[in-house]
Write an enzyme that holds these catalytic residues in place. Structure first.
Site, PDB file in Angstrom:
ATOM      1  N   LYS A  74       0.832  -1.200   0.000  1.00  0.00           N
ATOM      2  CA  LYS A  74       0.000   0.000   0.000  1.00  0.00           C
ATOM      3  C   LYS A  74       0.865   1.249   0.000  1.00  0.00           C
ATOM      4  CE  LYS A  74      -3.992  -2.127   0.433  1.00  0.00           C
ATOM      5  NZ  LYS A  74      -4.915  -2.224  -0.716  1.00  0.00           N
ATOM      6  N   ASP A  97      -0.350   0.158  -4.406  1.00  0.00           N
ATOM      7  CA  ASP A  97      -1.804   0.400  -4.401  1.00  0.00           C
ATOM      8  C   ASP A  97      -2.102   1.609  -3.523  1.00  0.00           C
ATOM      9  OD1 ASP A  97      -4.551   0.329  -4.261  1.00  0.00           O
ATOM     10  OD2 ASP A  97      -4.685  -1.735  -3.530  1.00  0.00           O
ATOM     11  N   GLU A 155      -1.895   0.987  -8.563  1.00  0.00           N
ATOM     12  CA  GLU A 155      -3.326   0.660  -8.472  1.00  0.00           C
ATOM     13  C   GLU A 155      -4.125   1.794  -7.838  1.00  0.00           C
ATOM     14  OE1 GLU A 155      -3.907  -3.393  -7.357  1.00  0.00           O
ATOM     15  OE2 GLU A 155      -5.814  -2.996  -6.363  1.00  0.00           O
ATOM     16  N   GLU A 215     -11.612  -2.453  -8.851  1.00  0.00           N
ATOM     17  CA  GLU A 215     -12.227  -3.093  -7.688  1.00  0.00           C
ATOM     18  C   GLU A 215     -13.447  -2.322  -7.195  1.00  0.00           C
ATOM     19  OE1 GLU A 215      -8.618  -2.342  -5.142  1.00  0.00           O
ATOM     20  OE2 GLU A 215     -10.115  -2.092  -3.589  1.00  0.00           O
ATOM     21  N   ASP A 256     -13.706  -7.434  -9.502  1.00  0.00           N
ATOM     22  CA  ASP A 256     -13.826  -8.329  -8.349  1.00  0.00           C
ATOM     23  C   ASP A 256     -15.114  -9.114  -8.543  1.00  0.00           C
ATOM     24  OD1 ASP A 256     -14.421  -9.491  -5.863  1.00  0.00           O
ATOM     25  OD2 ASP A 256     -13.438  -7.874  -4.763  1.00  0.00           O
ATOM     26  N   HIS A 270      -9.212  -8.999  -7.782  1.00  0.00           N
ATOM     27  CA  HIS A 270      -9.303  -8.347  -6.474  1.00  0.00           C
ATOM     28  C   HIS A 270     -10.127  -9.245  -5.551  1.00  0.00           C
ATOM     29  CE1 HIS A 270     -11.068  -5.661  -3.390  1.00  0.00           C
ATOM     30  NE2 HIS A 270      -9.854  -5.181  -3.387  1.00  0.00           N
TER      31      HIS A 270
END
Lengths: 351, 351
Positions: A156, A185, A211, A237, A260, A287
């Site tokens: 992240k 992400d 992401e 996602e 997802d 995801h």
């Protein structure tokens, strides 16, 4: 609400301690059963369950379970005024997964073969949900993931200062060397200009994708970030219908398309999104709910990496997936092959 | 679920006999109260109520009711993973309307003045939900609406054959003469090419707008229909966030912007959508809940026609709106001025 194995954190959803899970079981006249499920973060699981019980179940009872597209369309349009995405997409997803599982199980074939069948071996990556993790712990987590046999990882970003993110990205890249695939992400946190800056700085560390750099409702922003930042973008996602993907893809705002299956309306739209991506020469990544997504990525020719999601659902599975040399393999069990331990889950059930 | 005064029909939602309504009452420390509500078609009312009770109420309890934008953002992002629209937008709308009503009532000012205050007189139109109504009944309904003092009407189109629609449109235009403003609403039913054909044919009857000619998820389709059909397009009742409006507006897919305050997330985003429309030199019309929308159209400089919605909520209101010479007037009562007769509504309450 199910407790997470460890407390997770990202830039938008904050500190997460639990997740919601809604399961659906559908039985046909011959006694075949299909299992579907979706999950929620922070809110909404009771409303998802309520929508299935009150508004979708009457469509399904005594319907022809073979006509999944027809049932999907009926559900989508019955819910359209309150739908077009959101909770309706989660509810329909759980039902749609159960119907496809039922179909594959009644044919005694694995889902990925029923869907077309491309290649059961799918490269996987560890999706760290680790924004607030101290750097030594982040490095330890990375080493643990490599020790499990994974050859790709994601971390992240989106901390208060961009320089902190860059320091963390550099430290991880130095640890893993050049051969490990490495993604970041941002969970939608940045304004477009910061995202472009971030992408340019992170490009030095050979980032496979960046992401969700900004709010997914900003289609033109995504196109700018990808064009000016110079790092491939992954997103999807937070999209809940086929056309949202079409808009972002046709605007050149995404390279790795990331539906997802548990939140985009199920397998029926997931496959359409995958074909749309293929028509644009793009790869599909995943995801969440990796046990389901594995089946889907194994079915299509344009599958990219499978995210190994950090919610710890494997605690409740009879056959959690395993890794060999960075890859996992879709099983030959009928259907999606996921068996939930409902006895173990019962302690977390709410009414 | 509340029974409709008469059975209604349109091209997408079919035959409607009931609607769902979810109400929210919020009280502050001084005993001031605010009332909000949203409504559903076909499905979802219990899930909306569940989301408010389970996931939004905890955000509101003991919060500062003066900071509505802050509470809106907190709610939106708390629900984001299952939200970005859909049921979350309905639930947040009901709460947001209650908070603005509370604020205006505590200041003892009507909402439309608190919002800026432009002009309390708003031209109204009768929104017929009449696709399956035989033509003589359609003409009778039209005459009844003109007799009520209205100078603008809308009818449904999207019957099995386009020629039937054209016949009905011609008959209504012949009845009402040239001076009555006349709109048609296809409720998303047509493919883009049929919509373009329909627009070209209907242009002969001086159509003020063609509403929702195709699926609102098809942004480029809307742009084509408006450009090639030559009739101004109205759309927005199925959009549930600001950015959806931005995408359609910036693509030149709409002329009359039509947010529904009860389903777009409430007054907070409604006003942003209205300002966005103003920046594009576009007018805002309304959908549903006309007693609330009247307040909002009276607040802004770019308000267009107010839809008088056919759900018959006036049966449950202490002060339903009235018309003089085609116009209705926003009241001087504090707040939005809507008082629901909860005693009368109690018979329809579900748990």
């Amino acid at each position: 609400m199910i407790p997470l194995p460890t407390v997770l954190s990202d830039s938008t959803h904050g500190i997460m301690t639990h997740f919601g899970m809604v399961t659906v079981r559908i039985t046909d006249d011959e006694g075949n059963e299909g299992l579907g499920y979706t999950y929620t973060v922070n809110a909404g699981s009771k409303a998802v369950a309520c929508l299935i019980e009150e508004d979708i179940k009457p469509i399904l009872l005594n319907a022809d379970e073979d006509c999944i597209e027809n049932l999907w369309q009926k559900s989508w349009w019955h819910l359209h005024f309150v739908g077009r995405g959101g909770i309706a997409a989660f509810a329909i997803a759980a039902v749609d997964v159960a119907l496809w599982d039922l179909k594959a199980r009644s044919f005694k074939t694995p889902l990925w073969k029923l869907m077309g069948g491309n290649n059961p071996k799918v490269k996987a990556y560890a999706g760290g949900i680790d924004l607030q993790m101290p750097i030594d712990q982040l490095l330890q987590q990375t080493q643990d993931n490599l020790a499990k046999g994974l050859k790709a990882i994601k971390m992240k970003v989106g901390r208060e200062k961009l320089s902190e993110d860059i320091d963390r990205v550099r430290a991880v890249r130095e640890l893993i060397g050049d051969d490990i695939t490495f993604m970041v992400d941002a969970n939608m946190i940045w304004p477009v200009d910061v995202a472009i800056q971030a992408a340019r700085k992170m490009a030095d560390y050979n980032i496979h994708w960046l992401e969700e750099p900004t709010n997914p409702d900003d289609i033109t922003g995504y196109a700018r970030i990808q064009r000016e930042g110079g790092v491939p973008i992954a997103a999807g996602e937070n999209f809940h219908n086929l056309e949202e993907f079409r808009h972002l893809i046709s605007a050149e705002g995404v390279t790795f398309v990331e539906p997802d299956v548990a939140t985009c309306g199920g397998i029926t739209p997931w496959l359409k999104i995958a074909r749309l991506a293929e028509s644009y020469n793009l790869q599909v990544t995943s995801h969440g709910v990796h046990d389901l997504n594995l089946q889907l990525l194994a079915a299509i020719p344009n599958g990219s990496l499978l995210e190994i999601h950090g919610f710890g659902l494997e605690r409740f599975l009879k056959n959690p997936i395993t890794f060999v040399d960075g890859y996992t393999t879709a099983s030959e069990r009928p259907g999606h092959g996921v068996e939930l331990d409902f006895e173990l889950l019962a302690q977390y059930q709410t009414k």
